[in-house]
Design a protein around this motif. Structure first.
Motif, mmCIF file in Angstrom:
data_model
loop_
_atom_site.group_PDB
_atom_site.id
_atom_site.type_symbol
_atom_site.label_atom_id
_atom_site.label_comp_id
_atom_site.label_asym_id
_atom_site.label_seq_id
_atom_site.Cartn_x
_atom_site.Cartn_y
_atom_site.Cartn_z
ATOM 1 N N LEU A 13 0.816 -1.216 0.000
ATOM 2 C CA LEU A 13 0.000 0.000 0.000
ATOM 3 C C LEU A 13 0.849 1.266 0.000
ATOM 4 O O LEU A 13 0.347 2.353 0.262
ATOM 5 C CB LEU A 13 -0.923 0.012 1.227
ATOM 6 C CG LEU A 13 -1.911 -1.146 1.342
ATOM 7 C CD1 LEU A 13 -2.697 -1.047 2.647
ATOM 8 C CD2 LEU A 13 -2.869 -1.163 0.150
ATOM 9 N N VAL A 14 2.150 1.125 -0.320
ATOM 10 C CA VAL A 14 3.097 2.233 -0.199
ATOM 11 C C VAL A 14 3.431 2.816 -1.568
ATOM 12 O O VAL A 14 3.820 2.089 -2.484
ATOM 13 C CB VAL A 14 4.390 1.771 0.496
ATOM 14 C CG1 VAL A 14 5.366 2.935 0.623
ATOM 15 C CG2 VAL A 14 4.079 1.177 1.862
ATOM 16 N N TYR A 15 3.315 4.147 -1.683
ATOM 17 C CA TYR A 15 3.729 4.840 -2.903
ATOM 18 C C TYR A 15 5.202 5.238 -2.821
ATOM 19 O O TYR A 15 5.996 4.873 -3.680
ATOM 20 C CB TYR A 15 2.847 6.072 -3.119
ATOM 21 C CG TYR A 15 3.333 6.996 -4.214
ATOM 22 C CD1 TYR A 15 3.371 6.579 -5.541
ATOM 23 C CD2 TYR A 15 3.760 8.293 -3.919
ATOM 24 C CE1 TYR A 15 3.825 7.424 -6.551
ATOM 25 C CE2 TYR A 15 4.205 9.150 -4.918
ATOM 26 C CZ TYR A 15 4.241 8.710 -6.233
ATOM 27 O OH TYR A 15 4.695 9.559 -7.216
ATOM 28 N N ASP A 16 5.580 5.982 -1.795
ATOM 29 C CA ASP A 16 6.959 6.430 -1.601
ATOM 30 C C ASP A 16 7.360 6.098 -0.165
ATOM 31 O O ASP A 16 6.837 6.695 0.778
ATOM 32 C CB ASP A 16 7.052 7.941 -1.847
ATOM 33 C CG ASP A 16 8.465 8.494 -1.672
ATOM 34 O OD1 ASP A 16 9.356 7.750 -1.219
ATOM 35 O OD2 ASP A 16 8.668 9.684 -1.989
ATOM 36 N N PRO A 17 8.276 5.162 0.042
ATOM 37 C CA PRO A 17 8.627 4.749 1.407
ATOM 38 C C PRO A 17 9.260 5.846 2.250
ATOM 39 O O PRO A 17 9.380 5.697 3.472
ATOM 40 C CB PRO A 17 9.610 3.592 1.184
ATOM 41 C CG PRO A 17 10.137 3.790 -0.197
ATOM 42 C CD PRO A 17 9.030 4.403 -0.981
ATOM 43 N N ALA A 18 9.638 6.967 1.628
ATOM 44 C CA ALA A 18 10.234 8.067 2.386
ATOM 45 C C ALA A 18 9.191 9.010 2.970
ATOM 46 O O ALA A 18 9.488 9.779 3.887
ATOM 47 C CB ALA A 18 11.193 8.854 1.495
ATOM 48 N N ALA A 19 7.961 8.971 2.438
ATOM 49 C CA ALA A 19 6.928 9.938 2.826
ATOM 50 C C ALA A 19 6.138 9.451 4.035
ATOM 51 O O ALA A 19 5.925 8.254 4.228
ATOM 52 C CB ALA A 19 5.989 10.198 1.653
ATOM 53 N N ALA A 20 5.668 10.401 4.846
ATOM 54 C CA ALA A 20 5.042 10.073 6.132
ATOM 55 C C ALA A 20 3.525 10.015 6.094
ATOM 56 O O ALA A 20 2.898 9.477 7.013
ATOM 57 C CB ALA A 20 5.466 11.102 7.183
ATOM 58 N N GLY A 21 2.899 10.591 5.058
ATOM 59 C CA GLY A 21 1.450 10.739 5.056
ATOM 60 C C GLY A 21 0.702 9.540 4.517
ATOM 61 O O GLY A 21 1.258 8.470 4.281
#
Length: 295
Positions: free
Chosen positions: A138-146
């Protein structure tokens, strides 16, 4: 807890902070001066507003102090906290993420209510104590928190899980006529900026009913990349109207027209090419004919 779907969805207002705010239909109908005003009231109200006073004759009465210091409400109203950042837990065990923002309710299975919450978390995950957990698939960008969480409310139970993760600054959005949530990123961070590994500033579709539909998140690039705020769907013509929350240089109002032959439905926006349809910015004028450059 004793909170039915009817109480929750039909006679309640829901905030984006995990709080159910309720007032009975009887209270709403009989509250003193509830949503009632006269021309005299309006005239007096304009004068009062000019002097910094509240508008008389409108609303549900004065706010009553909350002993817990969380939410002051008029007489006859109450609230119940259903999720709490850093206190309640998701079905996967992690704490509820922080910074609740845009939200919408949907009718769930077997008389339940589903509440989708945006979590407006900007920048890298290290900046936040309670980011949206990076749930596999379910992750788009593993660096992003939202991202978004989905809350299922039953008569005697509340359950919460991740709808999408790895997005950034999920501010507002909008529900669709086909029963999904469009979550909007209010940022223009690109890959390599602010710790991000992918471009951001997109709209994503979240299905509160079908977990599988949310796997491998894909931005709806046809709706543009900018600091998105909210979106609404015209159910007759299929247009999407979108707002922008930007100050450098300004924010605009957009309309997206679907390509010929396109039919909306669950997950259909994810199938669009990046240049599908036509995205236009409105050119607006005030009542005096002057161009309004910042909406």
């Amino acid at each position: 807890m004793s909170l039915t779907r009817r109480d929750f969805a039909r006679t309640s207002a829901i905030t984006g902070a995990g709080i159910a705010l309720a007032g009975s239909a009887g209270v709403l109908a009989t509250a003193p001066n509830a949503l009632a005003s006269t021309e005299t009231d309006t005239a007096h109200g304009d004068a009062a507003a000019a002097h910094g006073h509240g508008l008389p004759g409108v609303g549900y009465g004065p706010l009553k102090p909350d002993p817990k210091g969380i939410l002051a409400l008029p007489a006859g109203f109450s609230y119940q906290i259903i999720t709490y950042s850093g206190k309640t837990r998701l079905e996967s065990g992690e704490f509820t993420p922080s910074n609740h923002d845009g939200t919408s309710t949907f009718e769930g299975p077997r008389g339940t209510t589903l509440l989708v919450n945006n979590h407006e978390l900007a920048g890298p995950r290290a900046n936040w104590t309670y980011p949206v957990p990076l749930t596999e698939g379910l992750v788009y960008d593993p660096a992003a928190a939202g991202g978004c969480t989905v809350v299922e409310v039953r008569r005697d139970k509340v359950a919460e899980w991740v709808g999408i993760a790895g997005t950034a600054t999920n501010c507002a959005g909008g529900s669709t006529p086909w029963g999904t949530w469009l979550t909007c990123e209010e940022t223009e961070d690109k890959a390599g900026q602010n710790g991000m590994t992918k471009d951001h500033g997109y709209v994503f579709e979240v299905d509160p009913l079908d977990h599988r539909a949310n796997r491998a998140p894909k931005p709806i690039k046809a709706l543009g990349r900018y600091a998105h705020e909210a979106v609404v769907v015209d159910p007759k013509r299929g247009h999407l109207f979108l707002t922008e929350d930007a100050a450098g240089p300004n924010g605009l109002l957009y309309r997206w027209t679907p390509p010929t032959g396109f039919h909306h439905g669950r997950g259909r926006l994810r199938t669009l090419a990046a240049d599908a349809g036509v995205l236009q910015a409105f050119k607006c004028f005030d009542s005096g004919g002057r161009f309004v450059d910042d909406l």
